[in-house]
Enzyme design. Structure first.
Site, PDB file in Angstrom:
ATOM      1  N   GLU A 117     -10.639  -2.198   4.212  1.00  0.00           N
ATOM      2  CA  GLU A 117      -9.286  -1.701   4.477  1.00  0.00           C
ATOM      3  C   GLU A 117      -9.080  -0.337   3.816  1.00  0.00           C
ATOM      4  O   GLU A 117      -9.805   0.041   2.895  1.00  0.00           O
ATOM      5  CB  GLU A 117      -8.229  -2.661   3.891  1.00  0.00           C
ATOM      6  CG  GLU A 117      -8.304  -4.073   4.420  1.00  0.00           C
ATOM      7  CD  GLU A 117      -7.205  -4.980   3.868  1.00  0.00           C
ATOM      8  OE1 GLU A 117      -6.653  -5.752   4.661  1.00  0.00           O
ATOM      9  OE2 GLU A 117      -6.894  -4.942   2.665  1.00  0.00           O
ATOM     10  N   ASP A 122       0.775  -1.254   0.000  1.00  0.00           N
ATOM     11  CA  ASP A 122       0.000   0.000   0.000  1.00  0.00           C
ATOM     12  C   ASP A 122       0.806   1.304   0.000  1.00  0.00           C
ATOM     13  O   ASP A 122       1.781   1.436   0.737  1.00  0.00           O
ATOM     14  CB  ASP A 122      -0.850   0.108   1.264  1.00  0.00           C
ATOM     15  CG  ASP A 122      -1.647  -1.121   1.588  1.00  0.00           C
ATOM     16  OD1 ASP A 122      -1.624  -2.067   0.807  1.00  0.00           O
ATOM     17  OD2 ASP A 122      -2.293  -1.120   2.645  1.00  0.00           O
ATOM     18  N   ARG A 148      -7.657  -0.596  11.535  1.00  0.00           N
ATOM     19  CA  ARG A 148      -6.391  -0.133  10.932  1.00  0.00           C
ATOM     20  C   ARG A 148      -6.597   0.843   9.778  1.00  0.00           C
ATOM     21  O   ARG A 148      -7.689   1.074   9.325  1.00  0.00           O
ATOM     22  CB  ARG A 148      -5.588  -1.343  10.451  1.00  0.00           C
ATOM     23  CG  ARG A 148      -6.279  -2.203   9.407  1.00  0.00           C
ATOM     24  CD  ARG A 148      -5.319  -3.289   8.921  1.00  0.00           C
ATOM     25  NE  ARG A 148      -5.908  -4.153   7.922  1.00  0.00           N
ATOM     26  CZ  ARG A 148      -6.535  -5.305   8.179  1.00  0.00           C
ATOM     27  NH1 ARG A 148      -6.684  -5.718   9.433  1.00  0.00           N
ATOM     28  NH2 ARG A 148      -7.027  -6.028   7.198  1.00  0.00           N
ATOM     29  N   GLN A 208       4.109   0.556   2.286  1.00  0.00           N
ATOM     30  CA  GLN A 208       4.299  -0.671   3.050  1.00  0.00           C
ATOM     31  C   GLN A 208       5.490  -1.416   2.443  1.00  0.00           C
ATOM     32  O   GLN A 208       5.502  -1.714   1.244  1.00  0.00           O
ATOM     33  CB  GLN A 208       3.027  -1.533   2.986  1.00  0.00           C
ATOM     34  CG  GLN A 208       1.865  -0.966   3.771  1.00  0.00           C
ATOM     35  CD  GLN A 208       2.076  -1.133   5.268  1.00  0.00           C
ATOM     36  OE1 GLN A 208       1.861  -2.185   5.825  1.00  0.00           O
ATOM     37  NE2 GLN A 208       2.522  -0.070   5.936  1.00  0.00           N
TER      38      GLN A 208
END
Ligand code: FRU
Length: 491
Positions: free
Chosen positions: A203, A24, A151, A40
Site C-alpha cells: 500500500e 493515511d 490504489r 483519510q
C-alpha cells in the site's frame, strides 16, 4: 484559525482531526507558502468508515489549521489515499495559462452489495489554493482489469523524461505509469515480485530522488512501500524501503535492497509519504506518516477523535556500513516551538538524575549527546504505575530502544505492549538521542537520524515525570537539553 481543543491523548504539536477518524496522510503538496496535508477521514465516526479527504494546512509545519473536507464520496465510490501536485504548466488544461493550480490524484473505492470491489484512479483540481475542489468529469482516469487492490497513486514530475510518473500499489507489487497530462496513463513496469517483505498487502508507495551523502552528482531513488497488517505478524502494519535507480519507466534496486529494510522501528508510523513541490531553494524531502497501526487503530482509547500524524521529518540518504541508508530527522521548524526547560553540559549521571527529579512534562523534546558504548536512558511519562523507557543498550551491538510494556492503557489490544529497538553505529565518542514526547506518543531519533522508533502510548494524565538512569553514576553526560514544545495554536 480554529483552535484544536485539548483532549485526552491529543498531542500539542501533532496533527490530529478535530473530531472523529483519521488515517493515511494524502495529497501532501506545498503551494504558495502553505504545506497542504489531506488525510483519510471519516467525518461521522471515530472508526474507519466511508473515506473522505480531510484537510489541514500549515505555513510553519508546527501549527495546523483544519479546513473543510476537500473530497467526499460520489457515485464512483469513497475517496481512498492518493497524492497532489502543482500543475505548473497547465498540462491538464484545468487552469488558465500562467496560473498554476493543484491537482489531486486519488483512488475511488467502490463497494456495492453482491459485486466485487473496484478501485480506480481519479482526478480533482483546485483553482483556489486547495479551498474548493472540482472532480474531473472524465473520471476515472486509470483502471486495471485484474488487480482488486489497485490504489494509492503517488504522482510526481519526472524531470529527465519531462512527464508525470505514477507509482501505485497493485496487490503484492507496485506499478509504474507515466503520462503527459495526468489524464491518460501508460504502463511502464511492475516492481516487487520476489523482493522485500510481503507479510501484508502492498500500500501507499512513494518514489523520489535523494542525493547520496548530500552529493548532487550521486543521486539515488528511494522507494517507500507500506505493508498492511496480517494477524500472523506481531508488528502489524509497517513501512519498508528500497534504494536504486529509476529511469522514468523502470526501478532497478541496488544490492542493499536485497535485504528487507524498515523505515521506522516502532509500531506506529504507517502509510507515510513525502511532500510534493517543496521549493528547490529549500530542497528538503519532507515526510509525514500516520501514527498508528492497523492492528489496533480502531480500538485506541482516545475520546472524540482517533488518529494522528507523526511529526514532520526530513529524509536524507547516507552511506552506512557501505549501504545507502534512509535517515530521518525532525523537521527543523519544530525548534521554533521550543521553550527551554533545562540545559546541562558535561555533568555526571548523578547530577543529571538529580536535575530531572522535579520536572513534570507532557509535551516536550529531550535532546542529548550521550557517551557511546554505555547502557543508559530516560523514563518519560512516568507516574505511579506508568512509564515509557527510552534508552541505549550497549551490551551487544549498540541499539536504541523504546519500551512501552508499562506505558499505560494497553488492554484494548493483546499485542499493543512492545519493546522496539534498532541498531545504531556511532562513529565518535558520543551518540545523539532526540526524544519527542507528547500527550499520546513517543518518537525517538538515534544517532543523527540513523534510526527512528515511533510509538503510541496511553499513560495516566498525571504520569508526567521524567528521569534518567545509568549503571555508572560518575559517567559524564556531554550534553542534555530539555525543551517544552508549545505551539501557539494548541493553547
Ligand atoms: C492504508 C490504506 C490505503 C487505502 C486507505 C483506506 O492505510 O489501506 O491502502 O487507500 O488506507 O483508508
Amino acid at each position: 484559525m480554529s483552535t484544536i481543543a485539548k483532549q485526552n491523548y491529543r498531542g500539542a504539536y501533532h496533527v490530529s482531526p478535530q473530531t472523529n477518524w483519521m488515517n493515511d496522510p494524502n495529497g501532501m503538496v506545498y503551494f504558495e507558502g502553505e504545506y497542504h496535508l489531506f488525510f483519510q477521514h471519516h467525518p461521522n465516526g471515530d472508526t474507519w468508515g466511508p473515506m473522505h479527504w480531510g484537510h489541514v494546512v500549515s505555513t510553519d509545519l508546527v501549527t495546523w489549521e483544519e479546513l473543510d473536507i476537500a473530497l467526499a464520496p460520489d457515485e464512483l465510490g469513497t475517496i481512498f489515499s492518493g497524492s497532489a501536485v502543482v500543475d505548473w504548466n497547465n498540462t491538464t488544461g484545468f487552469f488558465d495559462q500562467g496560473d498554476p493550480g493543484l491537482v489531486a490524484i486519488f483512488t475511488h473505492h467502490l463497494e456495492e452489495a453482491g459485486r466485487p470491489v473496484i478501485q480506480r484512479q481519479s482526478l480533482a483540481y483546485s483553482k483556489d489554493k486547495g479551498r474548493t475542489w472540482v472532480k474531473y468529469a472524465g473520471n476515472p482516469v486509470l483502471e486495471h482489469e485484474s488487480f482488486v487492490d489497485f490504489r494509492d497513486p503517488k504522482v510526481f514530475w519526472h524531470e529527465q523524461s519531462s512527464r508525470w510518473a505514477m507509482i501505485i500499489a497493485c496487490g503484492q507489487t507496485v506499478c509504474l505509469y507515466h503520462s503527459a497530462d495526468l489524464k491518460s496513463w501508460n504502463f511502464g513496469s511492475e516492481f516487487g515480485s520476489g523482493i522485500g517483505s510481503h507479510d501484508g498487502v502492498w500500500e501507499c508507495p512513494d518514489l523520489f530522488p535523494l542525493a547520496l551523502d548530500g552529493d548532487p552528482a550521486n543521486v539515488k531513488w528511494v522507494m517507500l512501500v507500506s505493508i498492511g497488517a496480517d494477524p500472523a505478524f506481531a508488528e502489524g502494519s509497517r513501512t519498508q524501503y528500497f534504494t536504486g535507480d529509476f529511469d522514468g519507466v523502470t526501478f532497478t534496486p541496488d544490492a542493499a535492497s536485497m535485504q528487507v529494510r524498515w523505515a521506522d522501528h516502532g509500531r506506529d508510523n504507517y502509510a507515510g509519504v513525502t511532500w510534493s513541490d517543496v521549493p528547490a531553494e529549500d530542497g528538503r524531502r519532507l515526510f509525514i506518516g500516520w501514527m498508528s497501526n492497523w492492528q489496533y487503530a480502531n480500538q485506541t482509547p482516545t475520546e472524540g477523535f482517533r488518529g494522528a500524524m507523526t511529526i514532520p521529518r526530513e529524509l536524507t540518504l547516507e552511506t552506512i556500513n557501505g549501504k545507502p541508508s534512509l535517515m530521518q530527522k525532525p523537521a527543523y521548524e519544530l525548534e521554533n516551538a521550543r521553550k527551554q526547560v533545562l540545559a546541562m553540559e558535561n555533568s555526571s549521571a548523578a547530577q543529571v538524575s538529580e536535575a530531572l527529579r522535579s520536572l513534570q512534562l507532557v509535551s516536550y523534546e529531550i535532546h542529548a549527546q550521550l557517551p557511546a558504548g554505555q547502557s543508559l536512558g530516560f523514563k518519560v511519562r512516568a507516574g505511579a504505575s506508568d512509564e515509557t523507557v527510552v534508552g541505549i543498550d550497549a551490551s551487544a551491538i549498540q541499539t536504541i530502544y523504546a519500551d512501552r510494556m508499562n506505558s499505560g492503557q494497553h488492554s484494548f489490544h493483546a499485542l499493543f505492549r512492545s519493546v522496539n529497538s534498532a541498531a545504531i553505529t556511532p562513529a565518535g565518542e558520543s551518540v545523539e538521542l532526540r526524544i519527542f514526547v507528547d500527550a499520546g506518543s513517543v518518537e525517538v531519533f538515534g544517532n543523527e537520524g540513523e534510526a527512528a522508533i515511533t510509538n503510541l502510548i496511553y499513560p495516566d494524565a498525571d504520569a508526567t515525570g521524567v528521569s534518567f538512569f545509568s549503571a555508572d553514576s560518575e559517567l559524564i553526560i556531554p550534553s542534555l537539553r530539555i525543551y517544552e514544545l508549545a505551539p501557539l495554536a494548541a493553547n
